[in-house]
Design an enzyme around this catalytic site. Structure first.
Site, PDB file in Angstrom:
ATOM      1  N   SER A  21      -2.267  -6.060   1.543  1.00 21.09           N
ATOM      2  CA  SER A  21      -1.359  -5.967   2.698  1.00 21.09           C
ATOM      3  C   SER A  21      -1.840  -6.740   3.923  1.00 21.09           C
ATOM      4  CB  SER A  21      -1.127  -4.501   3.083  1.00 21.09           C
ATOM      5  OG  SER A  21      -0.330  -3.886   2.129  1.00 21.09           O
ATOM      6  N   THR A  67      -2.959   4.129   1.813  1.00 18.13           N
ATOM      7  CA  THR A  67      -3.140   3.896   0.382  1.00 18.13           C
ATOM      8  C   THR A  67      -4.123   4.909  -0.201  1.00 18.13           C
ATOM      9  OG1 THR A  67      -3.503   2.180  -1.279  1.00 18.13           O
ATOM     10  CG2 THR A  67      -4.886   2.043   0.677  1.00 18.13           C
ATOM     11  N   LYS A  71      -2.779   9.415   0.443  1.00 18.63           N
ATOM     12  CA  LYS A  71      -1.326   9.557   0.605  1.00 18.63           C
ATOM     13  C   LYS A  71      -0.904  11.020   0.735  1.00 18.63           C
ATOM     14  CE  LYS A  71      -0.080   5.372  -1.947  1.00 18.63           C
ATOM     15  NZ  LYS A  71       0.745   4.841  -3.036  1.00 18.63           N
ATOM     16  N   ASN A  92       3.156   6.828   2.364  1.00 20.86           N
ATOM     17  CA  ASN A  92       2.394   5.576   2.300  1.00 20.86           C
ATOM     18  C   ASN A  92       2.607   4.724   3.533  1.00 20.86           C
ATOM     19  OD1 ASN A  92       4.911   4.527   1.665  1.00 20.86           O
ATOM     20  ND2 ASN A  92       4.164   3.203   0.026  1.00 20.86           N
ATOM     21  N   GLY A 132       3.826   8.362 -16.717  1.00 27.97           N
ATOM     22  CA  GLY A 132       2.904   8.611 -15.607  1.00 27.97           C
ATOM     23  C   GLY A 132       3.639   9.342 -14.492  1.00 27.97           C
ATOM     24  N   GLY A 134       2.174  10.833 -11.684  1.00 28.26           N
ATOM     25  CA  GLY A 134       1.347  11.045 -10.495  1.00 28.26           C
ATOM     26  C   GLY A 134       2.119  10.634  -9.248  1.00 28.26           C
ATOM     27  N   GLY A 135       1.379  10.167  -8.236  1.00 31.24           N
ATOM     28  CA  GLY A 135       2.004   9.826  -6.961  1.00 31.24           C
ATOM     29  C   GLY A 135       3.086   8.769  -7.106  1.00 31.24           C
ATOM     30  N   ARG A 161       1.159  17.889 -14.105  1.00 28.99           N
ATOM     31  CA  ARG A 161       1.877  16.811 -13.393  1.00 28.99           C
ATOM     32  C   ARG A 161       3.316  16.702 -13.906  1.00 28.99           C
ATOM     33  NH1 ARG A 161      -1.357  12.458 -10.689  1.00 28.99           N
ATOM     34  NH2 ARG A 161      -2.994  13.692  -9.747  1.00 28.99           N
ATOM     35  N   GLY A 247       3.634  -5.386 -11.392  1.00 30.86           N
ATOM     36  CA  GLY A 247       3.129  -4.590 -10.270  1.00 30.86           C
ATOM     37  C   GLY A 247       3.156  -5.358  -8.952  1.00 30.86           C
TER      38      GLY A 247
HETATM   39  P1  NAD Z   1      -2.156   9.076  -9.837  1.00 32.43           P
HETATM   40  O1  NAD Z   1      -3.569   9.342 -10.217  1.00 32.43           O
HETATM   41  O2  NAD Z   1      -1.519   9.905  -8.768  1.00 32.43           O
HETATM   42  O3  NAD Z   1      -1.219   9.207 -11.133  1.00 32.43           O
HETATM   43  C1  NAD Z   1      -1.479   8.581 -12.361  1.00 32.43           C
HETATM   44  C2  NAD Z   1      -0.819   9.427 -13.442  1.00 32.43           C
HETATM   45  O4  NAD Z   1      -0.919   8.728 -14.688  1.00 32.43           O
HETATM   46  C3  NAD Z   1      -1.480  10.805 -13.642  1.00 32.43           C
HETATM   47  O5  NAD Z   1      -0.494  11.815 -13.567  1.00 32.43           O
HETATM   48  C4  NAD Z   1      -2.092  10.704 -15.035  1.00 32.43           C
HETATM   49  O6  NAD Z   1      -2.098  11.944 -15.716  1.00 32.43           O
HETATM   50  C5  NAD Z   1      -1.147   9.705 -15.688  1.00 32.43           C
HETATM   51  N1  NAD Z   1      -1.672   9.097 -16.902  1.00 32.43           N
HETATM   52  C6  NAD Z   1      -2.955   8.760 -17.181  1.00 32.43           C
HETATM   53  N2  NAD Z   1      -3.034   8.265 -18.439  1.00 32.43           N
HETATM   54  C7  NAD Z   1      -1.777   8.294 -18.944  1.00 32.43           C
HETATM   55  C8  NAD Z   1      -1.210   7.911 -20.189  1.00 32.43           C
HETATM   56  N3  NAD Z   1      -1.967   7.423 -21.169  1.00 32.43           N
HETATM   57  N4  NAD Z   1       0.107   8.072 -20.359  1.00 32.43           N
HETATM   58  C9  NAD Z   1       0.876   8.584 -19.383  1.00 32.43           C
HETATM   59  N5  NAD Z   1       0.412   8.950 -18.178  1.00 32.43           N
HETATM   60  C10 NAD Z   1      -0.920   8.814 -17.966  1.00 32.43           C
HETATM   61  O7  NAD Z   1      -2.091   7.524  -9.466  1.00 32.43           O
HETATM   62  P2  NAD Z   1      -0.925   6.776  -8.654  1.00 32.43           P
HETATM   63  O8  NAD Z   1      -1.255   6.806  -7.212  1.00 32.43           O
HETATM   64  O9  NAD Z   1       0.380   7.297  -9.134  1.00 32.43           O
HETATM   65  O10 NAD Z   1      -1.145   5.281  -9.128  1.00 32.43           O
HETATM   66  C11 NAD Z   1      -0.815   4.867 -10.445  1.00 32.43           C
HETATM   67  C12 NAD Z   1      -0.969   3.364 -10.566  1.00 32.43           C
HETATM   68  O11 NAD Z   1      -0.049   2.715  -9.684  1.00 32.43           O
HETATM   69  C13 NAD Z   1      -2.340   2.835 -10.181  1.00 32.43           C
HETATM   70  O12 NAD Z   1      -2.738   1.920 -11.179  1.00 32.43           O
HETATM   71  C14 NAD Z   1      -2.098   2.119  -8.869  1.00 32.43           C
HETATM   72  O13 NAD Z   1      -2.977   1.038  -8.677  1.00 32.43           O
HETATM   73  C15 NAD Z   1      -0.677   1.619  -9.059  1.00 32.43           C
HETATM   74  N6  NAD Z   1       0.072   1.341  -7.813  1.00 32.43           N
HETATM   75  C16 NAD Z   1       0.827   0.221  -7.781  1.00 32.43           C
HETATM   76  C17 NAD Z   1       1.603  -0.057  -6.655  1.00 32.43           C
HETATM   77  C18 NAD Z   1       2.417  -1.311  -6.592  1.00 32.43           C
HETATM   78  O14 NAD Z   1       3.021  -1.582  -5.553  1.00 32.43           O
HETATM   79  N7  NAD Z   1       2.491  -2.060  -7.666  1.00 32.43           N
HETATM   80  C19 NAD Z   1       1.610   0.830  -5.563  1.00 32.43           C
HETATM   81  C20 NAD Z   1       0.816   1.963  -5.633  1.00 32.43           C
HETATM   82  C21 NAD Z   1       0.052   2.207  -6.779  1.00 32.43           C
END
Ligand code: NAD
Length: 269
Positions: A21, A67, A71, A92, A132, A134-135, A161, A247
């Protein structure tokens, strides 16, 4: 150049050296003759509360991008949240209002959808798989729900989750079809990896080989992982003939949303 008169925005996280950023925003500010600069802040967790207090009193600061890993924690330190940030329990981006009030939003989902729309994906009535929960997966799913998707299938090895996101979406979007069972990919208009699987040199895929064998060329396949840009999932999708969304495309599509919320760029940049 930063001068005495320069207004500031910041990005806070830890670690911070990897974020893109500052170079993206500072290039835009320079190209558009704005006397504004973005500073990266690597903050220790113990300083979060006093950081929020400092933002309130920091009179030449317009806002702050948030970030990993703050968050969720910073969402609890602000004076107001957008409806989506309140529902997600995460921010964010923070805007500092002239009197010092701090307002938070979460534009992860808006960035994802902005990038998807550039691929011709219009969510209303469509079917999506989000891997996935998560956040970022939650923010993307919430944005898809707001945009009128017909059904969403969620997958995450963490039952907690998965359950929390099903509950959140069910409460927010009563008409949305929500499933946690995936037997094939044929019926999805969008398959999105929102997990870190495929990051770096792992070569891991977020879906089994048997499921990937059912992927159809008319499905848009998206990944949130930024490095590598073409993840193993996207590489596979390309071989099938699918449109792919990377991404970095999602990250770039967020810039205008982040800047507009802080009041330092237009929405479209
Ligand atoms: P997080 O830790 O909050 O969530 C990740 C989730 O993935 C968790 O719930 C975990 O249980 C799940 N997970 C792990 N292994 C898995 C699998 N094999 N199958 C399915 N789910 C699985 O992380 P986050 O903040 O949500 O970030 C996730 C990704 O997003 C990171 O790699 C981060 O770098 C990327 N990200 C990208 C952008 C973008 O603009 N491109 C922005 C923010 C984050």
């Amino acid at each position: 150049m930063i001068r005495g008169s320069t207004e500031l925005v910041a990005i806070v996280g830890s670690p911070i050296a990897q974020v893109k950023s500052p170079e993206n925003f500072n290039t835009w500010f320079a190209n558009n003759n704005c006397n504004i600069a973005m500073l990266p802040i690597d903050l220790h967790e113990a300083a979060l509360g006093s950081f929020a207090d400092s933002l309130r009193g920091w009179q030449n600061l317009r806002g702050c991008v948030v970030t990993v890993p703050y968050k969720q924690a910073l969402a609890n330190c602000l004076d107001g949240l957008s409806a989506r940030a309140a529902a997600l329990g995460s921010v964010n981006v923070i805007r500092r209002e002239p009197g010092g009030r701090l307002l938070g939003d979460n534009v992860d989902g808006a960035g994802f959808l902005g990038a998807a729309r550039k691929h011709g994906f219009e969510p209303a009535g469509k079917r999506a798989l989000v891997v996935g929960c998560g956040g970022v997966g939650s923010a993307i799913s919430y944005a898809l729900g707001e945009a009128g998707i017909a059904s969403i299938t969620l997958h995450d090895p963490s039952a907690a989750r998965l359950g929390a996101l099903c509950e959140l979406l069910g409460r927010a979007f009563p008409g949305l079809g929500i499933s946690t069972q995936v037997s094939g990919l044929e019926d999805f208009d969008l398959v999105a990896n929102a997990s870190p699987v495929g990051m770096g040199t792992s070569a891991e895929l977020p879906l089994s080989a048997a499921l990937l064998a059912t992927l159809q060329p008319d499905t848009l396949v998206a990944d949130v992982v930024t490095s590598p840009e073409i993840t193993p999932l996207l590489h596979r999708a390309r071989q099938v003939g699918c449109a792919i969304q990377t991404g970095p495309e999602m990250a770039f599509a967020q810039l205008g949303h982040l800047g507009a919320f802080m009041g330092v760029t237009p929405l479209e940049i």
